[in-house]
Design an enzyme around this catalytic site. Structure first.
Site, PDB file in Angstrom:
ATOM      1  N   CYS A  51      49.664   9.642   2.327  1.00 37.99           N
ATOM      2  CA  CYS A  51      49.432   9.021   3.638  1.00 37.99           C
ATOM      3  C   CYS A  51      49.982   7.602   3.664  1.00 37.99           C
ATOM      4  O   CYS A  51      50.642   7.211   4.609  1.00 37.99           O
ATOM      5  CB  CYS A  51      47.952   9.048   3.981  1.00 37.99           C
ATOM      6  SG  CYS A  51      46.920   8.383   2.682  1.00 37.99           S
ATOM      7  N   GLU A  76      40.689   9.567   8.770  1.00 44.26           N
ATOM      8  CA  GLU A  76      41.802   8.989   7.990  1.00 44.26           C
ATOM      9  C   GLU A  76      43.024   9.810   8.351  1.00 44.26           C
ATOM     10  O   GLU A  76      43.193  10.937   7.879  1.00 44.26           O
ATOM     11  CB  GLU A  76      41.512   9.093   6.487  1.00 44.26           C
ATOM     12  CG  GLU A  76      40.294   8.305   6.033  1.00 44.26           C
ATOM     13  CD  GLU A  76      40.520   6.793   5.995  1.00 44.26           C
ATOM     14  OE1 GLU A  76      41.614   6.339   6.347  1.00 44.26           O
ATOM     15  OE2 GLU A  76      39.567   6.092   5.632  1.00 44.26           O
TER      16      GLU A  76
HETATM   17  P1  NAD Z   1      46.176  18.862   8.950  1.00 48.60           P
HETATM   18  O1  NAD Z   1      45.599  18.017  10.033  1.00 48.60           O
HETATM   19  O2  NAD Z   1      47.139  19.909   9.318  1.00 48.60           O
HETATM   20  O3  NAD Z   1      45.009  19.586   8.125  1.00 48.60           O
HETATM   21  C1  NAD Z   1      43.963  18.871   7.515  1.00 48.60           C
HETATM   22  C2  NAD Z   1      42.736  19.766   7.416  1.00 48.60           C
HETATM   23  O4  NAD Z   1      42.209  20.009   8.712  1.00 48.60           O
HETATM   24  C3  NAD Z   1      42.996  21.134   6.788  1.00 48.60           C
HETATM   25  O5  NAD Z   1      41.909  21.455   5.947  1.00 48.60           O
HETATM   26  C4  NAD Z   1      43.022  22.043   8.012  1.00 48.60           C
HETATM   27  O6  NAD Z   1      42.698  23.377   7.743  1.00 48.60           O
HETATM   28  C5  NAD Z   1      41.951  21.400   8.864  1.00 48.60           C
HETATM   29  N1  NAD Z   1      42.002  21.728  10.289  1.00 48.60           N
HETATM   30  C6  NAD Z   1      43.080  22.103  11.028  1.00 48.60           C
HETATM   31  N2  NAD Z   1      42.712  22.295  12.334  1.00 48.60           N
HETATM   32  C7  NAD Z   1      41.377  22.020  12.401  1.00 48.60           C
HETATM   33  C8  NAD Z   1      40.422  22.009  13.460  1.00 48.60           C
HETATM   34  N3  NAD Z   1      40.763  22.311  14.724  1.00 48.60           N
HETATM   35  N4  NAD Z   1      39.149  21.667  13.186  1.00 48.60           N
HETATM   36  C9  NAD Z   1      38.788  21.327  11.926  1.00 48.60           C
HETATM   37  N5  NAD Z   1      39.638  21.343  10.878  1.00 48.60           N
HETATM   38  C10 NAD Z   1      40.927  21.662  11.110  1.00 48.60           C
HETATM   39  O7  NAD Z   1      46.798  17.811   7.921  1.00 48.60           O
HETATM   40  P2  NAD Z   1      47.653  18.128   6.592  1.00 48.60           P
HETATM   41  O8  NAD Z   1      49.003  18.595   7.000  1.00 48.60           O
HETATM   42  O9  NAD Z   1      46.833  18.932   5.651  1.00 48.60           O
HETATM   43  O10 NAD Z   1      47.771  16.656   5.970  1.00 48.60           O
HETATM   44  C11 NAD Z   1      48.846  15.827   6.175  1.00 48.60           C
HETATM   45  C12 NAD Z   1      48.479  14.694   7.109  1.00 48.60           C
HETATM   46  O11 NAD Z   1      47.324  14.027   6.606  1.00 48.60           O
HETATM   47  C13 NAD Z   1      49.536  13.621   7.192  1.00 48.60           C
HETATM   48  O12 NAD Z   1      49.662  13.181   8.520  1.00 48.60           O
HETATM   49  C14 NAD Z   1      48.980  12.484   6.334  1.00 48.60           C
HETATM   50  O13 NAD Z   1      49.473  11.213   6.634  1.00 48.60           O
HETATM   51  C15 NAD Z   1      47.522  12.610   6.609  1.00 48.60           C
HETATM   52  N6  NAD Z   1      46.744  11.995   5.541  1.00 48.60           N
HETATM   53  C16 NAD Z   1      46.048  10.851   5.806  1.00 48.60           C
HETATM   54  C17 NAD Z   1      45.339  10.207   4.783  1.00 48.60           C
HETATM   55  C18 NAD Z   1      44.566   8.946   5.040  1.00 48.60           C
HETATM   56  O14 NAD Z   1      43.779   8.562   4.184  1.00 48.60           O
HETATM   57  N7  NAD Z   1      44.738   8.293   6.158  1.00 48.60           N
HETATM   58  C19 NAD Z   1      45.338  10.758   3.504  1.00 48.60           C
HETATM   59  C20 NAD Z   1      46.074  11.919   3.268  1.00 48.60           C
HETATM   60  C21 NAD Z   1      46.751  12.535   4.302  1.00 48.60           C
END
Ligand code: NAD
Length: 479
Positions: free
Chosen positions: A284, A250
């Site tokens: 999101c 997502e």
């Molecule tokens: P992010 O990708 O920076 O982080 C998300 C998670 O992934 C965190 O827990 C982070 O520590 C972890 N992570 C980072 N690098 C990783 C790796 N290499 N391997 C595994 N895990 C890793 O995202 P964010 O800034 O926390 O969230 C914002 C983004 O999320 C926005 O783009 C938003 O649109 C999206 N989002 C999407 C939905 C949806 O349902 N489609 C819902 C909410 C947020």
């Protein structure tokens, strides 16, 4: 003395070997210390989930349902405690639940309860998919095994619940890694949930992305649920390829909302406002680009401006606050930079547009007009309290604009002519197209993105099925 919060593994508190600070985005205050899980601790969490999984899957379905109902009761009983932690750490105001209330942390805590009750009440019985005189084929839904759940910071509890509950309902066990920006509220919720489940069924690790990467690379993980940015989604996909681990992704979006010429600006302004600014736009599926027909552009901008300038902003623990800070500095800097680029290119800043004084990451609700496709504020996901409003004349052109980006999470159409709105909806490339609402998710309605907004769906029967793999038992009938 700052409290260090624990992870939960196999029903036990796991103290930190190393830790980092978590801060309140409204005040800058350090709230507590979060464990930075070691490689060994990640491996132990996966091992605990693996050890617990066969017995959890073997329980009668009704027992797992009853456990999840106990989880829902716990979430209900602890809703105030959890809501306060969300506000302190994530920043959204406490708000309330129900019509006319600001959808904030109490709404998030309530959503956790509802998104637990609904999957708990759904059934996935074996299904006869074919039968004739010679054979009978029955499709059973089997769990994957251990699910790695990786959550973002914007709706830290609700999104974790969306990952955890359908996994548990279908007989998987879970290791959750919350965002490093919102770990305390998430670890506290997981601790409370785990306390009413058998040991090892729900486990946590915490820390920055590298801890998430250790988790998804662990060969003991059988399915990855990821919600976050596209860039991280791509890294996770590459890691998952090593063991061919299935994923649900997502990812980010840049939802277009198209307002048709017959819409009534006064009537739609409030829903459109919350569709764009829910959680300070850090959602999101918020409306992130608004395409408005020239006939009502100015009237709608005036309505939205009246709402945006009237919303009290501040520390969400205080009563009456409708808007909180941006959750973290990185996101704040991104919002500032997108607005400054728009201003420098000649766009009109209708309201907001100047960073606010203070220790917190406060940025006013900002409306930007006289802007077009191609501007970074239109083409990139701003994920913050800024809305670009683009004037259009030709509907086909507006639809082409909505579809021109490589993301497709949500979109919306606003009109009194429901037939025309539905026709437009079917031409939009998005996982969900709302009509006269935006971001209105429901636990029975599948939700997911198309194009680079990810794959797989959550919620409803389809979301539950996504946490299982099909096994067919095919019987040759005696002649
Ligand atoms: P992010 O990708 O920076 O982080 C998300 C998670 O992934 C965190 O827990 C982070 O520590 C972890 N992570 C980072 N690098 C990783 C790796 N290499 N391997 C595994 N895990 C890793 O995202 P964010 O800034 O926390 O969230 C914002 C983004 O999320 C926005 O783009 C938003 O649109 C999206 N989002 C999407 C939905 C949806 O349902 N489609 C819902 C909410 C947020």
């Amino acid at each position: 003395m700052l409290k260090t919060f624990d992870n939960t593994v196999n029903g036990q508190a796991v103290p930190a070997q190393r830790s980092f600070e978590s801060r309140n985005p409204a005040t800058g205050e350090v709230l507590g210390l979060v464990p930075h899980s070691s490689a060994d601790q990640v491996a132990q969490a996966v091992a605990a989930a693996r050890a617990a999984q066969p017995a959890w899957a073997a329980r009668p379905d009704a027992e797992r349902q009853a456990y999840l109902m106990k989880v829902a009761e716990t979430l209900h009983a602890q809703a105030d405690y959890l809501a306060e932690w969300i506000t302190r750490e994530q920043g959204k105001p406490l708000g309330g639940v129900g019509p006319g209330q600001v959808p904030g942390s109490r709404f998030e805590a309530w959503g956790c309860e509802v998104w637990t009750q609904v999957p708990a009440s759904l059934e996935l019985p074996p299904e006869v998919v074919f039968e004739d005189a010679g054979r009978r084929d029955v499709l059973h839904r089997r769990p994957f095994g251990v699910v790695a759940a990786i959550a973002p910071w914007n709706w830290p509890l609700l999104i974790a619940i969306w990952q955890i509950i359908p996994s548990l309902r279908t007989g998987n066990t879970v290791v959750l890694k919350p965002s490093e920006y919102t770990s305390i509220c998430s670890l506290e919720m997981a601790r409370l949930i785990a306390s009413v489940l058998p040991p090892g069924v729900l486990n946590t690790v915490s820390g920055p992305g590298e801890v998430g990467s250790l988790l998804v690379e662990n060969p003991g993980v059988d399915k990855i649920m990821f919600t976050g940015s596209g860039a991280t989604g791509a890294r996770i996909t590459a890691a998952a390829a090593k063991h061919l681990t299935p994923t649900t992704l997502e990812l980010g979006g840049n939802d277009a909302a198209i307002v048709l010429p017959d819409a009534n600006p006064k009537a739609i302004a409030m829903d459109l406002f919350w569709g764009a600014f829910l959680n300070m736009g850090q959602t999101c599926a918020c409306a992130k680009r608004l395409y408005v027909h020239e006939d009502l552009h100015d009237a709608l901008v005036a309505e939205l401006k009246a709402l945006a300038t009237a919303m009290p902003m501040g520390n969400g623990l205080q009563p009456g606050i409708a808007m909180g800070p941006i959750q973290n500095r990185m996101q704040y800097d991104k919002v500032v930079s997108l607005v400054e680029q728009a201003r420098a290119a000649g766009a009109t800043i209708v309201c907001g547009g100047q960073a606010l004084e203070g220790p917190g990451h406060f940025y006013p609700l900002t409306l930007v007009t006289d802007i077009a496709d191609g501007a970074p504020l239109v083409d990139q996901e701003q994920f913050g309290p800024v809305l670009p409003i683009i004037r259009y004349r030709d509907l086909d052109q507006a639809i082409a604009s909505a579809n021109r980006l490589d993301v497709g999470l949500g979109a919306s159409v606003w009109s009194q002519d429901l037939e025309q709105a539905q026709a437009v909806a079917l031409r939009l490339q998005a996982g969900t197209v709302w009509i006269n609402q935006h971001g209105a998710i429901h636990p029975m309605v599948p939700f997911g993105g198309v194009k680079s907004s990810g794959w797989g769906v959550e919620f409803g029967m389809d979301g539950l099925k996504a946490m299982t793999q099909a096994q067919v038992v095919s019987l040759k009938k005696p002649s």
